[in-house]
Design a protein around this motif. Structure first.
Motif, short mmCIF file in Angstrom:
data_model
loop_
_atom_site.label_atom_id
_atom_site.label_comp_id
_atom_site.label_asym_id
_atom_site.label_seq_id
_atom_site.Cartn_x
_atom_site.Cartn_y
_atom_site.Cartn_z
N ASP A 171 -20.97 -6.25 4.33
CA ASP A 171 -20.15 -5.78 2.84
C ASP A 171 -21.38 -5.50 2.05
N ASP B 166 -19.29 -13.15 -9.41
CA ASP B 166 -18.67 -11.85 -9.28
C ASP B 166 -19.03 -11.25 -7.88
N ALA B 167 -19.28 -12.30 -7.30
CA ALA B 167 -19.98 -11.91 -5.69
C ALA B 167 -19.01 -12.50 -4.99
N TRP C 111 -26.20 -6.79 -4.48
CA TRP C 111 -26.13 -7.70 -5.25
C TRP C 111 -27.30 -8.85 -4.54
N VAL D 33 -21.59 -4.36 -1.44
CA VAL D 33 -21.87 -4.37 -3.15
C VAL D 33 -22.73 -6.08 -2.75
N LEU D 34 -22.26 -6.52 -1.48
CA LEU D 34 -22.79 -8.33 -1.28
C LEU D 34 -24.08 -7.76 -1.48
N ARG E 186 -22.43 -17.43 -8.92
CA ARG E 186 -22.42 -15.90 -8.90
C ARG E 186 -20.98 -15.29 -8.87
N HIS F 276 -15.98 -10.69 -5.50
CA HIS F 276 -16.00 -9.81 -4.82
C HIS F 276 -15.22 -9.85 -3.28
#
Lengths: 339, 534
Positions: free
Chosen positions: B66, A313-314, B72, B68-69, A311, A317
């Motif tokens: 968070d 992306d995560a 996902w 966003v996390l 992952r 981020h």
């Protein structure tokens, strides 16, 4: 004035064959056969056959040879952990990654900068391999298999306790633990031994070669017997280790009411575990979980973190949010394996 | 909470009935009161709890994680309670907050605290518990307070486990069940031999019903027809009507679920004192409607006036267990029947009638009647020994069900799925289809699924065939090339929106594997649809 990460990127590049160190003219864990490969560890998606020259720890060389015979590489050069080797314009050393026996991070220094390629790693104690060493660097290239904050692996000893409790509860059944032949199988065995279980363990033929190699390389596994020699009745109440696919295979019909046990980092997510048809899901991983990944990318104090397979992306981020420079690195040929 | 969480987790992964029973028994034995009682209530759907909405849980996690996390992660995990349980960051108690209590939080504490708390206190309590618990416990807590355990345990299964745990008959648990309430202290005390059986006199409780075994023509030939009485086996659901003199009235399903809220029309008609056994059906004028007219009335907590009007319920009575306080169950069938008829004759009974006894001279004459059952929309016949007492469970001998012959259709095997437990290495669950015209081509459309009816040898052969003829894999499911015709037996077929074919079968099973039959000679969906009307 070029930034440090940009400078490193000028000599450490992503190519179609994988990560390539131009300054030393070698690849790291290439996804296809190349003239010169540095291999972090023996899992199939990192150690491919057919290279001309392979550099790896002695254990990884032995594992590759055991798995691929002469196809492992035309020449196999072992390098001890911590020893430095000069290759072209770079100096290279291998630092323990704590993933499986022989697993290493690749530390490359060139032009006053240091890059570390983690390979697969974990931060927890594992009786079958040397613990992870933190190496501070300018560019850290990390895996991200379990790069989501839902992945938090519990202590391995607690998971083994759950396995032993289940064996006690279902004495007429045989517990069939799905483990990959390299690493997970031996770790499960070693954890059972550490928990005081000294009964014989029964193994599928596909695990025999690497278990024997581990023992030869000094990892004690206690009594292991081939399943093939046993009657169905004699396996009741026993623990059998086999590749994960074996539970659904006709091979499993020789076992008395097998109770399929999963042992991987994916087992923490029930829907995933149930998809794989397990009745007991042990969260037992050889990869860093979310906390270990985030701890590590903070501790290496790199100017930039490059994130690969998993992952991306995560983790990128998270790193960005924590004020760290990070970007995703897209490497071909990676797959979700027995994590 | 640890034990309860481990139980739920184990049950969620355990596919086999026996395995689930073992987990439940072990839990009841290892867990003190009142926790085990609250767990039992939660599993059987009898726990009333101040619940929390998913929105509240989302708000709690948004304070810590968070977004966003979280997004996902939720996307990956697919379940809110589980995502929050896994992602909840512990050890991040805000500065100035009260430190977490050292003692572990028990299920009893959770239930009792929530029920004493005001609505505004729920978020704070939940947050505190989430901080104290491990991931499995957090998952169990969130499942509990959002009101969706879904671990595949029926009330019947939980009661079976209780019976084994206490060394009593399941029927004895049934007889006290509706007279006791969480956390069931008296029940556990009795089961562990510390106390007397809970006194439930004066409450409308369920008595385990008497059930029948299926019978074959060959078995019938060995029995003396003169010893048996025959009744129609109506196509509804078996119910028990319990009414006490003080006005308590309950309608129970065959498994002991209180279904009174769904049948106020029946409850209203229960102006008597006693316990009756009968078949719940929907009546159209004087005719019993097909089963699918009853179906929408089942499983409801409330029922609309329109439904009461359009699908009026009715109970056709088979037997009488109690007349007032008098227990008639030890009487022979004939004597009970006489009491039932006398009771019925005493007053007019709207929505109730008697299931008539069928006069017959011998098995052959009865077989002719059975042959007409399908035409009449009846499931078959019941045969009851004239001298049989009413006993709970399914004793071998006194009662038989002689069902009408099944319908048959030839379908094509389309998908196979691996079974569980002993069958985990076998492709043993089969989805089959029939042909339908689609844009000028004949295509197979799934019409049903079956996983029994074949021998072990046939299973091994089918399994091998599936492995050798796989064209696609979806996790544990394999799609196979159309190549085997399965003769499928089923009791009836109905319209359904669940399947692409628009049809659903009742009780489908594999009756024969037609290796000899070419797949293009298998039946068409239209043929199956016509069987709705036979």
């Amino acid at each position: 004035m070029t930034s440090v990460p940009a400078t490193v990127a000028s000599w450490l590049k992503v190519t179609e064959s994988g990560l390539y160190c131009a300054a030393g003219d070698f690849y790291i864990d290439p996804s296809r056969a190349v003239p010169r490969a540095v291999v972090t560890h023996g899992h199939g998606d990192h150690a491919r056959p057919g290279h001309q020259a392979v550099l790896a720890t002695a254990e990884t060389c032995a594992i590759m040879t055991a798995r691929m015979g002469t196809g492992a590489g035309d020449s196999m050069q072992p390098l001890a952990l911590g020893e430095t080797l000069r290759i072209g314009n770079v100096s290279l050393r291998l630092a323990p990654a704590g993933h499986v026996l022989g697993s290493a991070q690749v530390v490359i220094e060139h032009g006053g900068h240091r890059a570390v390629i983690s390979g697969d790693y974990k931060r927890r104690a594992d009786p079958t391999c040397t613990p992870f060493e933190l190496v501070q660097c300018d560019v850290f290239i990390t895996e991200a298999t379990f790069g989501l904050p839902v992945f938090r692996h519990p202590p391995a000893a607690l998971e083994i306790e759950r396995l032993l409790a289940s064996v006690e509860r279902f004495p007429e059944r045989c517990h069939l633990v799905g483990t990959y032949a390299l690493g997970k199988a031996q770790r499960v065995v070693a954890l059972l031994r550490a928990a005081g279980y000294d009964e014989p363990l029964y193994i599928h033929g596909a695990l025999a070669k690497l278990c024997a190699l581990y023992e030869r390389l000094g990892v004690a596994l206690g009594p292991l017997l081939p399943v093939a020699d046993m009657t169905k009745e004699a396996l009741a109440g026993r623990i059998v280790l086999a590749p994960p696919s074996a539970a659904n295979d006709r091979w499993a019909r020789r076992l008395p009411e097998p109770l399929p046990v999963g042992a991987s980092g994916w087992m923490g997510v029930r829907a995933r575990a149930r998809q794989r048809g397990v009745e007991l899901a042990l969260v037992l991983s050889d990869h860093a979980d979310w906390d270990e990944l985030t701890q590590t990318i903070s501790e290496v104090e790199a100017a930039e973190v490059w994130v690969t397979h998993g992952r991306e992306d995560a983790l990128v981020h998270f790193a960005t949010g924590a004020g760290l420079a990070a970007r995703a690195l897209s490497l071909a040929g990676r797959e979700e394996e027995g994590a | 909470m640890k034990g309860f969480a481990e139980l739920l987790d184990g049950l969620a992964f355990q596919p086999a009935r026996n395995g689930k029973l073992r987990l439940l028994e072990d839990y009841f034995a290892a867990t003190p009161d009142p926790d085990r009682g609250y767990a039992l209530a939660a599993l059987t759907g009898n726990l009333s709890l101040r619940t929390a909405k998913p929105k509240l849980i989302r708000a709690l996690v948004d304070e810590r994680v968070d977004p966003v996390l979280f997004g996902w992660s939720y996307d990956f995990v697919g379940d809110l309670a589980e995502t929050v349980a896994l992602i909840w960051p512990v050890g991040e108690t805000p500065a100035g907050a009260v430190p977490a209590a050292a003692a572990p939080t028990t299920l009893g504490t959770v239930v009792e605290t929530l029920n004493d708390a005001g609505r505004s206190e729920v978020p704070g309590l939940t947050r505190r518990w989430l901080d104290q618990m491990d991931a499995t416990q957090r998952w169990a807590l969130l499942k509990l307070i959002t009101g969706g355990l879904r671990v595949g345990v029926s009330a019947g299964l939980a009661k079976t486990a209780l019976a084994t745990f206490g060394g009593v008959k399941a029927a004895e648990i049934e007889e006290v069940w509706h007279g006791i309430s969480p956390p069931y202290g008296a029940l556990f005390s009795w089961l562990e031999g510390h106390g007397a059986r809970p006194d439930v006199s004066g409450t409308a409780v369920f008595r385990s019903p008497m059930l029948a075994n299926p019978v074959t023509d060959a078995e019938l030939a060995t029995l003396d027809a003169g010893n048996y009485r025959a009744e129609w086996k109506w196509d509804g659901i078996r119910v028990q009507l319990v009414a006490l003199a003080d006005g308590q009235r309950r309608v129970f399903s065959r498994s002991g679920d209180d279904i009174s809220p769904a049948f106020p029309d029946i409850v209203e008609a229960m102006t008597f004192s006693g316990v009756l056994d009968g078949e719940l059906v929907v009546m159209d004028d004087d005719q019993i409607a097909p089963f699918d007219r009853l179906q929408p009335r089942l499983g409801r907590r409330q029922v609309s006036p329109a439904m009461l009007r359009d699908r009026p319920a009715h109970v056709r009575l088979y037997d009488i267990l109690f007349d007032g306080e008098e227990d008639l169950r030890p009487l022979p069938f004939d004597a009970r029947r006489a009491r039932l008829e006398a009771w019925f004759a005493r007053a007019a009974r709207p929505r109730l009638d008697l299931s008539p006894l069928i006069g017959f001279t011998g098995w052959e004459a009865l077989a002719d009647l059975r042959g007409q059952a399908r035409q009449a929309g009846i499931e078959g016949l019941m045969l009851k020994r004239a001298d049989s007492a009413y006993v709970s469970g399914r004793p071998k001998g006194p009662w038989f069900k002689w069902k009408r012959d099944p319908l048959l259709i030839d379908a094509v095997l389309m998908y196979a799925q691996r079974g569980h437990g002993k069958r985990s290495s076998f492709y043993s669950d089969y989805t089959f289809g029939c042909w339908r015209r689609d844009r000028g081509d004949d295509v197979l459309v799934p019409v049903g699924k079956a996983y029994f009816g074949f021998t072990d040898d046939e299973l091994a052969t089918l399994d091998r065939w599936v492995r050798n003829n796989t064209i696609n894999r979806f996790g544990p499911v394999r799609e196979v090339t159309p190549g085997v015709v399965l003769e499928v037996a089923f009791d009836s077929v109905h319209e359904s929106t669940r399947h692409k074919s628009g049809l659903a079968m009742r009780f489908p099973r594999i009756s024969r594997i037609r290796w000899d039959k070419p797949v293009d000679e298998a039946d068409r969906v239209e043929t199956l649809a016509q069987l709705m009307r036979v």
